[in-house]
Motif scaffolding. Sequence first.
Motif, mmCIF file in Angstrom:
data_model
loop_
_atom_site.group_PDB
_atom_site.id
_atom_site.type_symbol
_atom_site.label_atom_id
_atom_site.label_comp_id
_atom_site.label_asym_id
_atom_site.label_seq_id
_atom_site.Cartn_x
_atom_site.Cartn_y
_atom_site.Cartn_z
ATOM 1 N N LEU A 176 33.153 27.451 -3.609
ATOM 2 C CA LEU A 176 33.199 28.910 -3.583
ATOM 3 C C LEU A 176 32.104 29.501 -2.706
ATOM 4 C CD1 LEU A 176 34.097 29.839 -7.269
ATOM 5 C CD2 LEU A 176 35.384 30.443 -5.208
ATOM 6 N N HIS A 177 31.071 28.709 -2.434
ATOM 7 C CA HIS A 177 29.992 29.167 -1.573
ATOM 8 C C HIS A 177 30.114 28.594 -0.165
ATOM 9 C CE1 HIS A 177 28.486 29.826 -5.652
ATOM 10 N NE2 HIS A 177 27.804 30.812 -5.128
ATOM 11 N N ASP A 178 31.276 28.041 0.136
ATOM 12 C CA ASP A 178 31.546 27.473 1.455
ATOM 13 C C ASP A 178 32.315 28.507 2.274
ATOM 14 O OD1 ASP A 178 32.428 26.005 3.672
ATOM 15 O OD2 ASP A 178 32.528 24.151 2.506
ATOM 16 N N ALA A 179 31.691 29.001 3.328
ATOM 17 C CA ALA A 179 32.296 30.075 4.123
ATOM 18 C C ALA A 179 33.548 29.625 4.871
ATOM 19 C CB ALA A 179 31.273 30.620 5.122
ATOM 20 N N ARG A 180 33.829 28.323 4.873
ATOM 21 C CA ARG A 180 35.026 27.856 5.582
ATOM 22 C C ARG A 180 36.310 28.335 4.923
ATOM 23 N NH1 ARG A 180 34.419 21.497 5.647
ATOM 24 N NH2 ARG A 180 33.500 21.988 3.590
ATOM 25 N N TYR A 181 36.271 28.614 3.607
ATOM 26 C CA TYR A 181 37.512 28.841 2.863
ATOM 27 C C TYR A 181 37.597 30.258 2.309
ATOM 28 C CZ TYR A 181 37.348 23.791 3.168
ATOM 29 O OH TYR A 181 37.259 22.509 3.638
ATOM 30 N N GLU A 182 38.755 30.867 2.544
ATOM 31 C CA GLU A 182 39.039 32.193 1.981
ATOM 32 C C GLU A 182 39.756 32.086 0.650
ATOM 33 O OE1 GLU A 182 39.875 34.882 5.885
ATOM 34 O OE2 GLU A 182 41.333 33.277 5.497
ATOM 35 N N LEU A 183 40.472 31.007 0.441
ATOM 36 C CA LEU A 183 41.218 30.798 -0.802
ATOM 37 C C LEU A 183 41.065 29.355 -1.240
ATOM 38 C CD1 LEU A 183 43.342 31.602 -2.990
ATOM 39 C CD2 LEU A 183 45.114 30.897 -1.345
ATOM 40 N N ILE A 184 40.791 29.164 -2.541
ATOM 41 C CA ILE A 184 40.738 27.822 -3.122
ATOM 42 C C ILE A 184 41.808 27.741 -4.198
ATOM 43 C CG2 ILE A 184 39.352 26.154 -4.392
ATOM 44 C CD1 ILE A 184 36.875 27.413 -3.138
ATOM 45 N N VAL A 185 42.678 26.752 -4.083
ATOM 46 C CA VAL A 185 43.727 26.508 -5.075
ATOM 47 C C VAL A 185 43.321 25.274 -5.868
ATOM 48 C CG1 VAL A 185 46.184 26.092 -5.472
ATOM 49 C CG2 VAL A 185 45.453 27.475 -3.500
ATOM 50 N N LEU A 186 43.117 25.449 -7.159
ATOM 51 C CA LEU A 186 42.650 24.358 -8.015
ATOM 52 C C LEU A 186 43.777 23.847 -8.890
ATOM 53 C CD1 LEU A 186 40.384 22.582 -9.223
ATOM 54 C CD2 LEU A 186 39.930 24.444 -10.832
ATOM 55 N N ASP A 187 44.060 22.577 -8.754
ATOM 56 C CA ASP A 187 45.027 21.877 -9.611
ATOM 57 C C ASP A 187 44.245 21.279 -10.783
ATOM 58 O OD1 ASP A 187 46.990 20.176 -10.706
ATOM 59 O OD2 ASP A 187 46.492 18.594 -9.261
ATOM 60 N N THR A 188 44.434 21.810 -11.973
ATOM 61 C CA THR A 188 43.657 21.361 -13.126
ATOM 62 C C THR A 188 44.296 20.148 -13.799
ATOM 63 O OG1 THR A 188 44.836 22.798 -14.683
ATOM 64 C CG2 THR A 188 42.907 23.718 -13.571
ATOM 65 N N PRO A 189 43.533 19.469 -14.668
ATOM 66 C CA PRO A 189 44.123 18.399 -15.480
ATOM 67 C C PRO A 189 45.237 18.947 -16.358
ATOM 68 C CG PRO A 189 41.732 18.306 -15.564
ATOM 69 C CD PRO A 189 42.084 19.591 -14.895
ATOM 70 N N PRO A 190 46.105 18.073 -16.898
ATOM 71 C CA PRO A 190 47.198 18.529 -17.761
ATOM 72 C C PRO A 190 46.698 19.393 -18.908
ATOM 73 C CG PRO A 190 47.494 16.225 -17.227
ATOM 74 C CD PRO A 190 46.149 16.618 -16.693
ATOM 75 N N SER A 191 47.566 20.279 -19.420
ATOM 76 C CA SER A 191 47.106 21.312 -20.340
ATOM 77 C C SER A 191 46.668 20.784 -21.696
ATOM 78 C CB SER A 191 48.195 22.374 -20.537
ATOM 79 O OG SER A 191 49.309 21.841 -21.208
ATOM 80 N N ARG A 192 46.960 19.539 -22.042
ATOM 81 C CA ARG A 192 46.388 19.039 -23.287
ATOM 82 C C ARG A 192 44.868 18.969 -23.179
ATOM 83 N NH1 ARG A 192 48.550 14.494 -20.789
ATOM 84 N NH2 ARG A 192 47.118 12.789 -20.356
ATOM 85 N N HIS A 193 44.345 19.033 -21.919
ATOM 86 C CA HIS A 193 42.914 19.085 -21.685
ATOM 87 C C HIS A 193 42.472 20.483 -21.233
ATOM 88 C CE1 HIS A 193 42.665 14.829 -22.205
ATOM 89 N NE2 HIS A 193 43.377 14.560 -21.138
ATOM 90 N N ALA A 194 43.349 21.478 -21.403
ATOM 91 C CA ALA A 194 43.044 22.797 -20.880
ATOM 92 C C ALA A 194 41.758 23.350 -21.456
ATOM 93 C CB ALA A 194 44.197 23.752 -21.169
ATOM 94 N N LEU A 195 41.588 23.204 -22.747
ATOM 95 C CA LEU A 195 40.372 23.713 -23.367
ATOM 96 C C LEU A 195 39.153 22.978 -22.841
ATOM 97 C CD1 LEU A 195 41.539 24.243 -27.047
ATOM 98 C CD2 LEU A 195 41.202 25.955 -25.281
ATOM 99 N N ASP A 196 39.300 21.674 -22.537
ATOM 100 C CA ASP A 196 38.186 20.931 -21.955
ATOM 101 C C ASP A 196 37.796 21.518 -20.606
ATOM 102 O OD1 ASP A 196 38.034 19.201 -24.070
ATOM 103 O OD2 ASP A 196 39.287 17.675 -23.143
ATOM 104 N N PHE A 197 38.798 21.869 -19.799
ATOM 105 C CA PHE A 197 38.496 22.444 -18.495
ATOM 106 C C PHE A 197 37.775 23.783 -18.648
ATOM 107 C CE2 PHE A 197 39.951 25.644 -15.418
ATOM 108 C CZ PHE A 197 39.225 25.215 -14.319
ATOM 109 N N LEU A 198 38.300 24.651 -19.501
ATOM 110 C CA LEU A 198 37.701 25.961 -19.669
ATOM 111 C C LEU A 198 36.339 25.887 -20.336
ATOM 112 C CD1 LEU A 198 40.866 27.924 -20.820
ATOM 113 C CD2 LEU A 198 39.769 28.006 -18.592
ATOM 114 N N ASP A 199 36.148 24.870 -21.160
ATOM 115 C CA ASP A 199 34.896 24.748 -21.904
ATOM 116 C C ASP A 199 33.869 23.861 -21.222
ATOM 117 O OD1 ASP A 199 35.603 26.415 -23.935
ATOM 118 O OD2 ASP A 199 36.409 24.849 -25.216
ATOM 119 N N ALA A 200 34.243 23.245 -20.083
ATOM 120 C CA ALA A 200 33.327 22.286 -19.467
ATOM 121 C C ALA A 200 31.944 22.870 -19.202
ATOM 122 C CB ALA A 200 33.932 21.736 -18.168
ATOM 123 N N PRO A 201 31.847 24.082 -18.632
ATOM 124 C CA PRO A 201 30.495 24.628 -18.420
ATOM 125 C C PRO A 201 29.731 24.829 -19.722
ATOM 126 C CG PRO A 201 32.102 25.780 -17.064
ATOM 127 C CD PRO A 201 32.880 24.929 -18.029
ATOM 128 N N GLY A 202 30.380 25.402 -20.730
ATOM 129 C CA GLY A 202 29.699 25.622 -21.997
ATOM 130 C C GLY A 202 29.346 24.331 -22.700
#
Length: 369
Positions: free
Chosen positions: A139-165
């Motif tokens: 997100l701090h790389d000026a090369r890209y205007e848009l980043i499309v993120l393919d997340t892990p399967p949704s059984r791990h959705a809470l893990d993805f959203l909670d990873a920082p916390g």
Amino acid sequence: MNHLLRSKRVLVLCGAGGVGKTTTAAALGVAAARAGRRVLVLTIDPARRLAEAMGLSENGSEPTTIPTARLFSDGPPGPGRLDVWMLEPGLVFERMIHHLAPSPEAARAIIEHRFYRFLSELVAGVQEYAATEALDGFLHDARYELIVLDTPPSRHALDFLDAPGRLSRFLDERIVSLFGPEEHAHGARLWRGAQALVGRVLDGVFGAGFTREMRAFVGAFGGLFAGIRLHTERLRTRLESPEAAFLLVTSPESAALRETAFFQDTLVERGLPFAGYILNRSWARDAALAHPEALLEHVGDDAHAEHGVAALARLAATEHARAESHRTLLARLAEQLPSGAIAVAAPDAGAELEEFSGLVRLGEALVVG
């Protein structure tokens, strides 16, 4: 969909395993790049045929750039650019260490310590944390205007959203101080006693000197904690902002729809920007299917031909019913959307995706869908 591709900074695609989420992320990246944006697709583990179609390097240390001639093979080249990178958790975490450490020597001291492998497997060895850390960096790389993120399967959705916390909790001072250098221990006698108890237990399980070695590692790693917390808090703010959008990829299968309903509730509860649904592998757009009974006027008195047309008619009736069912499902999904969100049907591209041109057509279908 065209508005999302042209205006957002981050598109996060979520969904159950097997619904075509990775392919959809790639197709949206292709569409955005062909529309003139500089795009990066971050993917977790693409299928072999998709990786080959995109020319994706396995375990590459840098994003792979799709050649302009391939991206614009059907016309004159445009200003857009498309890069793709398959996340390598260990590499992501090691780069973070080098970035946050006060010196190259300090970074090497951490990475070469035998406890580093344990920590990297505990934290960065999970795809969810690697996705969040890589996203924050790009997100701090000026090369890209848009980043499309393919997340892990949704059984791990809470893990993805909670990873920082989750990482912040792991690095909480009250926990880390149990392993911190003794001279930096809290002054309270009770806390010093807790440190001593933890040390005796760990030395008893792992052998004499384990606690001392752990304290030395935590001492070397300790200077990075503030930077890691800053990363996680900053990314959470970015994902909650209007510059981000979460798209839920699903399919007409009931199990995938249940996962999607659960994930939508999660996004709404957390105040994350839910942008809508992509109903993948759908027949919802096949409204103009021809009916084979029109062939009867050409068969004359040929009984075998009439029998063949009748068999085709039965098959066509099944296909018409399926298309109508998918249109009803798409309408039902649209009814439960918040204001401004979308519900788009994507066709089942099938074998077309073995070629890059299949991704181009799928991207175009999503944009006009």
